[in-house]
Write an enzyme that holds these catalytic residues in place. Structure first.
Site, PDB file in Angstrom:
ATOM      1  N   ALA A 140      -2.696   0.820  -5.407  1.00  0.00           N
ATOM      2  CA  ALA A 140      -2.371   1.703  -4.294  1.00  0.00           C
ATOM      3  C   ALA A 140      -1.565   0.913  -3.260  1.00  0.00           C
ATOM      4  CB  ALA A 140      -3.661   2.209  -3.662  1.00  0.00           C
ATOM      5  N   GLU A 166      -5.458   2.387 -13.196  1.00  0.00           N
ATOM      6  CA  GLU A 166      -5.935   3.774 -13.250  1.00  0.00           C
ATOM      7  C   GLU A 166      -4.869   4.682 -13.857  1.00  0.00           C
ATOM      8  OE1 GLU A 166      -9.095   3.790 -12.032  1.00  0.00           O
ATOM      9  OE2 GLU A 166      -8.953   5.521 -13.352  1.00  0.00           O
ATOM     10  N   GLU A 182      -9.976  -4.107  -6.357  1.00  0.00           N
ATOM     11  CA  GLU A 182     -10.414  -3.369  -5.170  1.00  0.00           C
ATOM     12  C   GLU A 182     -11.555  -4.057  -4.438  1.00  0.00           C
ATOM     13  OE1 GLU A 182      -9.815  -2.015  -8.129  1.00  0.00           O
ATOM     14  OE2 GLU A 182      -8.792  -0.090  -7.941  1.00  0.00           O
TER      15      GLU A 182
HETATM   16  N1  3HC Z   1       0.144  -2.553  -1.346  1.00  0.00           N
HETATM   17  C1  3HC Z   1       1.074  -2.898  -0.433  1.00  0.00           C
HETATM   18  N2  3HC Z   1       1.738  -4.069  -0.429  1.00  0.00           N
HETATM   19  C2  3HC Z   1       1.424  -4.931  -1.405  1.00  0.00           C
HETATM   20  C3  3HC Z   1       0.463  -4.642  -2.389  1.00  0.00           C
HETATM   21  C4  3HC Z   1      -0.183  -3.389  -2.344  1.00  0.00           C
HETATM   22  N3  3HC Z   1      -1.090  -3.031  -3.267  1.00  0.00           N
HETATM   23  N4  3HC Z   1       0.378  -5.700  -3.231  1.00  0.00           N
HETATM   24  C5  3HC Z   1       1.251  -6.613  -2.788  1.00  0.00           C
HETATM   25  N5  3HC Z   1       1.882  -6.158  -1.684  1.00  0.00           N
HETATM   26  C6  3HC Z   1       2.950  -6.827  -0.933  1.00  0.00           C
HETATM   27  C7  3HC Z   1       2.448  -8.117  -0.287  1.00  0.00           C
HETATM   28  O1  3HC Z   1       1.905  -7.854   0.981  1.00  0.00           O
HETATM   29  C8  3HC Z   1       3.712  -8.939  -0.226  1.00  0.00           C
HETATM   30  O2  3HC Z   1       4.457  -8.464   0.878  1.00  0.00           O
HETATM   31  P1  3HC Z   1       5.364  -9.489   1.714  1.00  0.00           P
HETATM   32  O3  3HC Z   1       6.324 -10.082   0.743  1.00  0.00           O
HETATM   33  O4  3HC Z   1       5.973  -8.641   2.754  1.00  0.00           O
HETATM   34  O5  3HC Z   1       4.397 -10.504   2.262  1.00  0.00           O
HETATM   35  C9  3HC Z   1       4.484  -8.518  -1.481  1.00  0.00           C
HETATM   36  O6  3HC Z   1       3.905  -7.264  -1.881  1.00  0.00           O
HETATM   37  C10 3HC Z   1       4.348  -9.494  -2.632  1.00  0.00           C
HETATM   38  O7  3HC Z   1       2.978  -9.787  -2.833  1.00  0.00           O
HETATM   39  P2  3HC Z   1       2.475 -11.262  -3.214  1.00  0.00           P
HETATM   40  O8  3HC Z   1       3.092 -12.252  -2.308  1.00  0.00           O
HETATM   41  O9  3HC Z   1       0.990 -11.186  -3.277  1.00  0.00           O
HETATM   42  O10 3HC Z   1       3.118 -11.416  -4.663  1.00  0.00           O
HETATM   43  P3  3HC Z   1       2.540 -12.149  -5.943  1.00  0.00           P
HETATM   44  O11 3HC Z   1       3.585 -12.027  -6.972  1.00  0.00           O
HETATM   45  O12 3HC Z   1       2.001 -13.493  -5.576  1.00  0.00           O
HETATM   46  O13 3HC Z   1       1.281 -11.292  -6.420  1.00  0.00           O
HETATM   47  C11 3HC Z   1       0.083  -9.294  -6.959  1.00  0.00           C
HETATM   48  C12 3HC Z   1       1.463  -9.995  -6.898  1.00  0.00           C
HETATM   49  C13 3HC Z   1      -0.795  -9.975  -8.028  1.00  0.00           C
HETATM   50  C14 3HC Z   1       0.340  -7.871  -7.353  1.00  0.00           C
HETATM   51  C15 3HC Z   1      -0.617  -9.410  -5.592  1.00  0.00           C
HETATM   52  O14 3HC Z   1       0.287  -8.962  -4.600  1.00  0.00           O
HETATM   53  C16 3HC Z   1      -1.857  -8.575  -5.456  1.00  0.00           C
HETATM   54  O15 3HC Z   1      -2.912  -8.997  -5.885  1.00  0.00           O
HETATM   55  N6  3HC Z   1      -1.743  -7.396  -4.825  1.00  0.00           N
HETATM   56  C17 3HC Z   1      -2.875  -6.560  -4.513  1.00  0.00           C
HETATM   57  C18 3HC Z   1      -3.292  -5.771  -5.687  1.00  0.00           C
HETATM   58  C19 3HC Z   1      -4.436  -4.883  -5.310  1.00  0.00           C
HETATM   59  O16 3HC Z   1      -5.350  -5.245  -4.601  1.00  0.00           O
HETATM   60  N7  3HC Z   1      -4.397  -3.664  -5.850  1.00  0.00           N
HETATM   61  C20 3HC Z   1      -5.448  -2.724  -5.646  1.00  0.00           C
HETATM   62  C21 3HC Z   1      -5.141  -1.918  -4.443  1.00  0.00           C
HETATM   63  S1  3HC Z   1      -6.467  -0.812  -4.091  1.00  0.00           S
HETATM   64  C22 3HC Z   1      -6.245   0.446  -5.197  1.00  0.00           C
HETATM   65  O17 3HC Z   1      -5.431   0.377  -6.043  1.00  0.00           O
HETATM   66  C23 3HC Z   1      -7.144   1.595  -5.007  1.00  0.00           C
HETATM   67  C24 3HC Z   1      -7.298   2.370  -6.273  1.00  0.00           C
HETATM   68  O18 3HC Z   1      -8.587   2.183  -6.760  1.00  0.00           O
HETATM   69  C25 3HC Z   1      -7.057   3.789  -6.040  1.00  0.00           C
END
Ligand code: 3HC
Ligand code: NAI
Length: 693
Positions: free
Chosen positions: A66, A108, A128
């Site tokens: 998300a 998902e 999450e």
């Molecule tokens: N939403 C918004 N922005 C995000 C994001 C997300 N889910 N994931 C990453 N970003 C942004 C980061 O803030 C960063 O922004 P910036 O360059 O402006 O600082 C940019 O994307 C790049 O991220 P990283 O520096 O972390 O890049 P990496 O390549 O090192 O890692 C990644 C990539 C493994 C995808 C890592 O970003 C990550 O773990 N992201 C979070 C994933 C996450 O938690 N997903 C679950 C979200 S909750 C959800 O999905 C709810 C569902 O159950 C409905």
């Protein structure tokens, strides 16, 4: 090719429709992606010439979840559940084509598809929980139906990713494909169509959850196994309850239960803090005057001077990242001892099954020990970790100046000394920078990079980049005594000592911080680090600590001597010691202090408010770039509970006026060390916060 939205395209490859998400950097599921998927699926479903649909992503990854920036804001249409329903109930096969990471809502999306293929390097996860949330769009109901309850519990509660092989073995994907992913997914889709395979909806799969029905012991055992690492967190237990619902309730009711639990977490202060830290960590990588495109030096080879407690651990970081590293010591014995500890560390990890015997040899093979200083000559980065004494450090840097490559970055791991003075021992102070690792250096994630007055942008960019490369969370700070982390820690230590003289006992002080969420309190930490270390520093600075000095004079140096503020059993279990209590009472008596009962609230305020105040001074002095950097330092370097967001975020959540006014009470009672910092005063008066939360 048709643009469904700005970030989702629909294309045709024969009778297969290909929906491509292109929402850089990580294809997060913002409103445009959700709308594009919903409308794209509907368009392909309504097109009689389409027989199956592939969902793929452009750029570096499949959908990584998300869009976290949308959380806590008014929801935008369409809802994610609606999108998933559209995919799952599509009358034509929908196939997910995964590369990079399919995380959270991304996984998902893949699970709502009828089949999934991925490249060998693809990874799958439910992160999450790390944001204080649960997989709230059906993830707690679908994942156990595919991979089984135990694997789902492990994935959802740990938040860790699994690789494509593991995903295939557990039925999460149907095939690992090679070559062009979209082409391979299209071929896979054509086969599904040719073979007239029935549509497989994960929601309808029963066998794996049926196997766990009527077996509450599975959940009881799992709860027990994760109790230690999930202490204080809210989300893990909610995740477990939602997975229990997947086993015990039909799919729609299970979804309903998941929704309720998810809503509680979304509104919780714990999740707010964890989401804040997610972005704070990424923000820390940004240095206003060192733009992201500043060239960092590529580190092909590193060197570490000193193979003591820190040097060995620092060298391990490079070996773990596949970078050859030379370790240099003064004498053969010290070198052998240091490298022996490194080998033992690796072997212990291997004994726990987390490394193979081959991994141990590969990593040891990357570490070369020598007593010949000239071996620094081919290193791109040299990190000094010798005794904490200025003349020795300066001598080492003067030698480095003559021996290191002209463009090498010269780093010091000093924890208290002036990086500028160390740099002045060279003719190239612009190449010198502090890289302050935390003990144990191969484990702790924080890397406090210390910018000297003359450190070049290249040196800074290199220290930040190499930190990330070796798996650390680098934060850039300026030069001052103790830098950011230890300078604030010092404030906490001062009050801890006063508290035991006023009436609390070490175990009461420690318990207050343990219950707050720290892994341990200041006295247990002192015993672990060795009381003699700070004793030596105090003696050097002409300072005293009434109780700790007495313990050291008695040879009670902490865990290593079996006794310090606590006594330790053979397995290092601490117990409060009546002898220590006697000493404390004696010292209080001698100082004329009338002891009193001190509440847990007061203990927490007395220990943590001065840290916040010091943090405010650090910000005013521009030692830290931003308040969130201080929070990242405390979360990754000192075990501040991430669900409380770090000291500055925590202060904001209390309210700066409340905190400042309490400090004024303490100032009246205890003196001017409690005087609120001007920045704290100003923000409190203006009703503002440190972190903008
Ligand atoms: N939403 C918004 N922005 C995000 C994001 C997300 N889910 N994931 C990453 N970003 C942004 C980061 O803030 C960063 O922004 P910036 O360059 O402006 O600082 C940019 O994307 C790049 O991220 P990283 O520096 O972390 O890049 P990496 O390549 O090192 O890692 C990644 C990539 C493994 C995808 C890592 O970003 C990550 O773990 N992201 C979070 C994933 C996450 O938690 N997903 C679950 C979200 S909750 C959800 O999905 C709810 C569902 O159950 C409905
Ligand atoms: P240590 O005493 O365990 O190791 C220092 C090593 O340096 C010894 O093995 C010694 O033989 C070697 N050495 C001394 N002079 C040398 C020289 N001229 N050339 C090569 N090797 C030399 O010390 P420790 O704890 O590893 O600390 C090293 C540095 O790291 C210090 O600056 C310390 O302040 C800093 N630090 C220590 C932390 C800790 O928790 N121990 C945490 C963070 C930083």
């Amino acid at each position: 090719m048709t643009a469904i939205t700005e970030v989702v395209d629909l294309d045709r490859r024969g009778c297969i429709a290909v929906l491509t998400v292109n929402n850089p950097p990580v294809n997060a599921l913002g409103a445009g992606v959700r709308k594009g998927l919903r409308d794209g699926i509907a368009a392909a479903a309504g097109d009689a010439s389409v027989s199956a649909i592939v969902i793929a992503c452009a750029g570096r990854t499949f959908i990584a979840g998300a869009d976290i920036t949308e959380f806590g804001k008014p929801p935008k249409e369409p809802g994610f559940h609606e999108v998933l329903d559209g995919i799952e109930s599509c009358a034509k096969p929908v196939i997910a084509a995964v590369h990079g990471t399919a995380l959270g809502g991304g996984l998902e999306t893949a699970m709502a598809c009828h089949d999934r293929v991925g490249v060998k390097a693809a990874r799958f996860g439910r992160p999450e929980v790390k944001l204080g949330l649960l997989p709230g769009a059906g993830g707690t109901q679908r994942l156990p139906r595919v991979v089984g309850v135990e694997k789902a519990l492990q994935m959802i509660v740990s938040g860790e990713m699994i690789g494509a092989d593991d995903a295939l073995a557990h039925g999460l994907i149907d095939a690992i494909v090679a070559g062009d992913l979209t082409a391979a997914a299209v071929t896979f889709a054509e086969r599904v169509v040719d073979e007239k395979r029935p549509l497989r909806k994960i929601r309808d799969i029963e066998d794996k959850i049926a196997a766990a029905r009527g077996k509450p012991e599975i959940f009881a055992a799992f709860r027990k196994s994760v109790a230690r690492q999930t202490r204080g967190f809210k989300a893990p237990e909610h995740c477990i309850r939602a997975i229990e619902a997947s086993v015990n309730l039909p799919f729609p009711q299970g979804l309903q239960r998941e929704r309720e639990l998810s809503a509680e977490l979304m509104a919780s202060p714990e999740s707010k803090a964890q989401r804040y830290i997610f972005f704070a960590e990424r923000e820390a990588a940004k240095i206003p005057d060192v733009p992201a495109d500043t060239p960092a030096k590529e580190i092909r080879k590193a060197a570490v001077i000193g193979a003591g407690t820190m040097g060995g651990g620092i060298a391990m970081n490079f070996a773990n990242a596949g970078i050859p590293v030379t370790v240099i010591e003064v004498a053969k014995e010290a070198l052998d001892r240091g490298l022996g500890v490194v080998r033992k560390n690796y072997e212990n990890t291997a004994a726990k099954g987390r490394l193979t015997a081959q991994d141990v040899e590969t990593r040891m093979g990357l570490i070369t020990g020598t007593t010949d200083f000239a071996a620094v000559a081919d290193a791109d980065l040299i990190i000094e970790a010798v005794f904490e004494e200025m003349p020795i450090k300066k001598e080492v840097f003067a030698r480095l100046d003559t021996l290191a490559k002209p463009d090498a970055v010269l780093a010091t791991n000093t924890s208290t000394l002036d990086v500028n003075e160390i740099a002045s021992a060279t003719r190239r102070p612009e190449s010198v920078i502090g890289t302050h690792f935390f003990s144990p250096a191969n484990v702790m994630r924080l890397l406090e990079n210390v910018r000297g007055a003359k450190s070049s942008k290249t040196a800074i960019a290199t220290a930040m980049a190499v930190g990330r490369k070796i798996g650390k969370v680098p934060v850039l700070v300026g030069v001052c005594h103790g830098f950011v982390g230890n300078r604030m820690l010092h404030q906490r230590g001062r009050e801890a000592e006063k508290l035991i003289l006023e009436g609390a006992l070490p175990h009461q002080v420690d318990k207050a911080l343990y219950d707050f969420g720290f892994p341990m309190g200041p006295f247990a930490m002192g015993d672990l680090a060795g009381l003699d270390v700070s004793w030596r520093i105090r003696k050097g600075r002409g300072e005293k600590s009434a109780v700790a000095d007495r313990l050291c004079e008695m040879g009670r140096f902490g865990q290593k001597t079996g006794a310090g503020f606590y006594t330790y059993s053979a397995d290092r279990t601490p117990s409060p010691d009546p002898e220590v209590e006697k000493i404390i009472l004696e010292v209080s008596g001698r100082m004329g202090i009338k002891r009193r009962a001190i509440s847990v609230d007061e203990i927490v305020q007395r220990l943590l408010y001065p840290m916040v105040n010091e943090g405010a001074k650090i910000l005013e002095e521009k030692i830290a770039i931003r308040a969130s950097d201080i929070d990242v330092i405390w979360v990754y370097g000192y075990g501040w509970p991430v669900y409380r967001g770090g000291p500055m975020f925590w202060a904001d959540s209390i309210g700066l006026k409340v905190l400042r006014d309490r400090m004024l009470d303490f100032q009246r009672e205890h003196g001017d060390q409690w005087k609120p910092a001007p920045l704290l005063d100003r923000l409190a008066d203006q009703g503002k916060t440190f972190t903008g939360q």
